[in-house]
Every structure is written in C-alpha cells, then in structure tokens.
Design an enzyme around this catalytic site. Structure first.
Site, short mmCIF file in Angstrom:
data_model
loop_
_atom_site.label_atom_id
_atom_site.label_comp_id
_atom_site.label_asym_id
_atom_site.label_seq_id
_atom_site.Cartn_x
_atom_site.Cartn_y
_atom_site.Cartn_z
N THR A 53 0.86 -1.19 0.00
CA THR A 53 0.00 0.00 0.00
C THR A 53 0.90 1.24 0.00
O THR A 53 1.00 1.94 1.00
CB THR A 53 -0.95 0.02 1.21
N GLY A 57 13.10 6.00 8.50
CA GLY A 57 12.82 5.90 7.08
C GLY A 57 12.23 4.55 6.79
O GLY A 57 11.59 3.93 7.63
N CYS A 108 7.67 1.79 5.72
CA CYS A 108 6.49 1.76 6.59
C CYS A 108 6.23 3.08 7.31
O CYS A 108 5.25 3.77 7.01
CB CYS A 108 6.63 0.63 7.61
#
Length: 435
Positions: free
Chosen positions: A83, A259, A262
């Site tokens: 996603t 970073g 996620c």
C-alpha cells in the site's frame, strides 16, 4: 492457505506459515520474483529467510505461482500486497489491495476466510467485506495486521509479540476467529497475547503503533535540536528520561531519523485518512513529526558541510550506510541515501558503502559512487558520515581509519560511536545533539 503478494511481507509470511506446518501457495504477478522464490532465493535481504524458505520448499508444503487460480482450494487467503504512498498525495494507494481481492473473488468458496495483512486506511476492511459479501461466494473477511520489524521479520512472524484479529460480528466472526486460531496455533500455545476486535480497531492498531513510534523518535530528535543550541547532551538526556518506566529507553535514540517503507508513508496516510474523516486536527501533530524527521537529514548534510576543512565541491565524503536500518537492504525513503544524494548535489565527491544496500541504492541513484570495501570508501576522504549503524561500521577501529582518510573528521549521524575513543584517535567528532 494462499498468500497473495510475495513482496517483503508476503514472502516472509508464506515461508513462515509453511515452516509451521501449513500447506501454502504464494502468489504474485511478478514472474521474476516467483522464479527467485521457487529457487529458494529471496528477492530481498532478510536474516533467517533463506533458511526457512529452503526448509519449507524442501518439505513440499510451500510453492509459488503467478496464477491466482492456484489459490482455489485454500481455506484461508492472506492479502499481503503493498500500500505505497499515492503519487502526488499523502494517501495510501489501494489499487493493489483492491486488485488482489477482485482477482481472488472467482476462486473463493463458502466458508473461506480472506485475511487482510496489508496496512490500510481505517474503513478499508468494512468496504472490502461488503465486496466479498456481495459476490455471493459465502466467504468472509478478517483483518490481521502485521507487526514485522525489518531485520527481525522471521522471528516476528513465527513468535509474534501479539496477535490482533479484526472480525465481523456473529457466527461469521466466530468462524473467522476459529480459523485464525488454527493458523496461529503454535504462537497461541506459547501464550502470545491475543486481541479479537472489530475491523476498524484492527486497522487502527497498526497505524497508531507506527505513529507512536515515529512520534517518539521525532520527540528525541526535537530534544537534540534544543541540545545543540544549549550545550546539552541528548544521549545522556535520553538515558535519564528512559529510566522512567512510563517512557522507556527504546526508540529514544537521536540521529538522522526514521525511514523505510512503513513509518514515513504510514504516518502520512494516517494523516490523510483522518482529514477525509473530518478529524484531521486529531493527528495534525504527525505533520510536525514528519517535518522534524526530515529536518534531521538536512542537519547531517549541513553539519558535514560545516565540518569540512575545504569547500564541499572539492571534498571527498565517505558515506557509511545506505539502507534505512541495519540488517536490511531496503533503501526506500532511507535517510542514509538521502544524505548521500544531497551531498552529491552540493558537489561533494560522494563514495558510499553498505553491507547489503548497494544494489538497491545504485538502481535508484546511479550517479553516486559505490564501494563494497570500507577501506576503499574511507581512503582519501575529507570527512566520514555514519548514517546506518551496521555493526561493522560501529566497530571500525578509529586508529586504523585515521590512517586511511585525508582529514580525520567524522559526523556520527546515529550517535552510535564512542566519541571519546574517536577523539582520542585524533578525529574531530560530531554527533547530533551532543557537545
């Protein structure tokens, strides 16, 4: 069971579930990825994955396919596709989740359970449950968020620290819970905490956990900014407040920031979804969390330029680290790679190294110079910047390193080095939020 999507999450989940005794088919639209997995070669670096992948394949319980029809016959179907952040927006791009469910519908049977593991905006599960119900297949949906840490994903899947089921009400929810209890029987037998709840709560568990961790990291980095102008030492500050059991020391390490694939995109997507729900003010602080995080990257760049004894465009800068964290080859939204690119853009002769991240970094930024050898990376450098705290970087002998560089200047972007030892070896040492 089937696992739809064999990227980082799906490949680990499929391998671990087969290793635990389930019959698993992993499905992905990328033929090259499926070919690698079928040959017991993970398409990314993750400690422990090659071993369980090889073992699971040898057992005959695991196979991979590009054909969604091979999911037919499974009792449980896990959705583990990505996603990513939507182009031009902070919102999550749901195309891959929606496509996976749509492709799966013709192959569902009565009593099947579709289980979402992808990190999605709250409200997604209810929408997809309606899609599955409307299909007339007799299948149901549950949401079972993942809590994997890159570098520890295998252990986090086999021995999770908690399990969360978001299930429908009534008999469908009872059946979903029973099926998931079979899936996770080993973990439950080991007394893993279990929370059975509704769809929305299960969705919010993952994004709120990531938001909290990101906030904690940015909080200590905000304190580092104050420490830098007041003369305080943020490392000692973190130690002191970390003794408070209500706060804890974990994730209170000031540095170049977080970073990866996620935390950054999840907090942005959470903010975007809250605004869609008319409650943007509730998580407005996450925008500042994000801003603080990005400022720390710029601070490392500025500190390096300030530290150099010669103009930046005539300097060689050695970058230690490219992946966003140790034990990973993931360079997505990596602070380390961002620092290297920014310094290159200022004209520095950047030479970077990383135990696992070079190939992925080169694919994204071929303009940088890369070296496999730490020795060659350091040779002739006017400054050294540590931006990923790999063990092999943390344990570099500062005396040995001093004999390789042109100017012994080091910027410790992770506050991971022994400042006293490096200074004793003749280095000018700069930490973040440290005198």
């Amino acid at each position: 069971m089937s696992v739809i999507g064999c990227g980082y999450l799906g490949a680990v989940h499929a391998s671990a579930m087969a290793e635990l005794g389930h019959d698993v088919v992993g499905i992905d639209v990328d033929p090259s990825k499926i070919a690698l997995l079928t040959n017991c070669t993970p398409p990314f670096f993750e400690p422990g994955l090659p071993e369980i992948l090889t073992s699971a394949m040898a057992s005959g319980r695991l196979r991979f396919s590009t054909d969604i029809a091979d999911a037919a016959g499974s009792d449980v179907h896990f959705i583990a596709v990505g996603t990513p952040q939507k182009p031009g927006s902070h919102a999550a791009d749901m195309r891959f989740v929606d496509a996976a469910v749509d492709a799966l519908l013709p192959h569902l049977a009565p009593g099947n359970l579709v289980v979402g593991k992808s990190t999605v905006p709250v409200g997604t599960a209810a929408r997809l449950a309606d899609v599955i119900t409307a299909s007339g297949t007799g299948a149901h949906l549950a949401w079972n968020p993942e809590f994997l840490r890159e570098g520890f994903a295998v252990a986090d899947t086999v021995s999770p620290d908690r399990l969360v089921y978001g299930v429908p009400t009534g008999e469908a929810g009872e059946r979903a819970t029973a099926l998931l209890n079979e899936v996770y029987a080993v973990a439950l037998a080991a007394s893993t905490p279990l929370v059975v709840t509704d769809y929305a709560t299960a969705e919010l568990v993952k994004v709120s956990a990531n938001a909290f961790l990101a906030t904690k990291i940015s909080f200590i980095n905000a304190m580092a900014e104050i420490a830098e102008v007041s003369g305080a030492d943020v490392t000692q500050l973190a130690d002191a407040i970390g003794f408070d059991a209500r706060i804890g020391r974990k994730f209170l390490n000031a540095g170049v920031g977080f970073g990866g694939g996620c935390l950054p995109k999840d907090i942005r997507a959470f903010t975007a979804r809250a605004e869609e729900l008319g409650r943007g003010e509730s998580v407005a602080f996450l925008k500042e969390v994000d801003a603080i995080n990005l400022r720390r990257r710029q601070r490392v760049v500025d500190l390096t330029v300030e530290a150099l004894a010669r103009p930046v465009h005539t300097s060689k800068v050695a970058i230690l680290g490219l992946s966003f964290k140790p034990n990973s080859d993931d360079v997505r939204d990596s602070p380390a790679l961002d620092v290297a690119v920014q310094l290159h853009g200022l004209g520095a002769g950047v030479v970077a190294t990383d135990p696992e991240g070079i190939a992925n970094a080169r694919a994204r930024h071929p303009q940088l110079n890369y070296e496999v050898s730490v020795e060659e990376t350091l040779r002739g450098a006017d400054a050294v910047v540590l931006v990923t705290e790999w063990p092999e970087f943390r344990t570099i002998d500062p005396i040995w390193a001093a004999n390789l560089v042109r100017t012994p200047i080091i910027v410790d972007g992770r506050n991971a080095l022994d400042a006293v030892a490096w200074r004793a070896a003749g280095w000018t040492y700069y930490g973040l939020g440290r005198p």
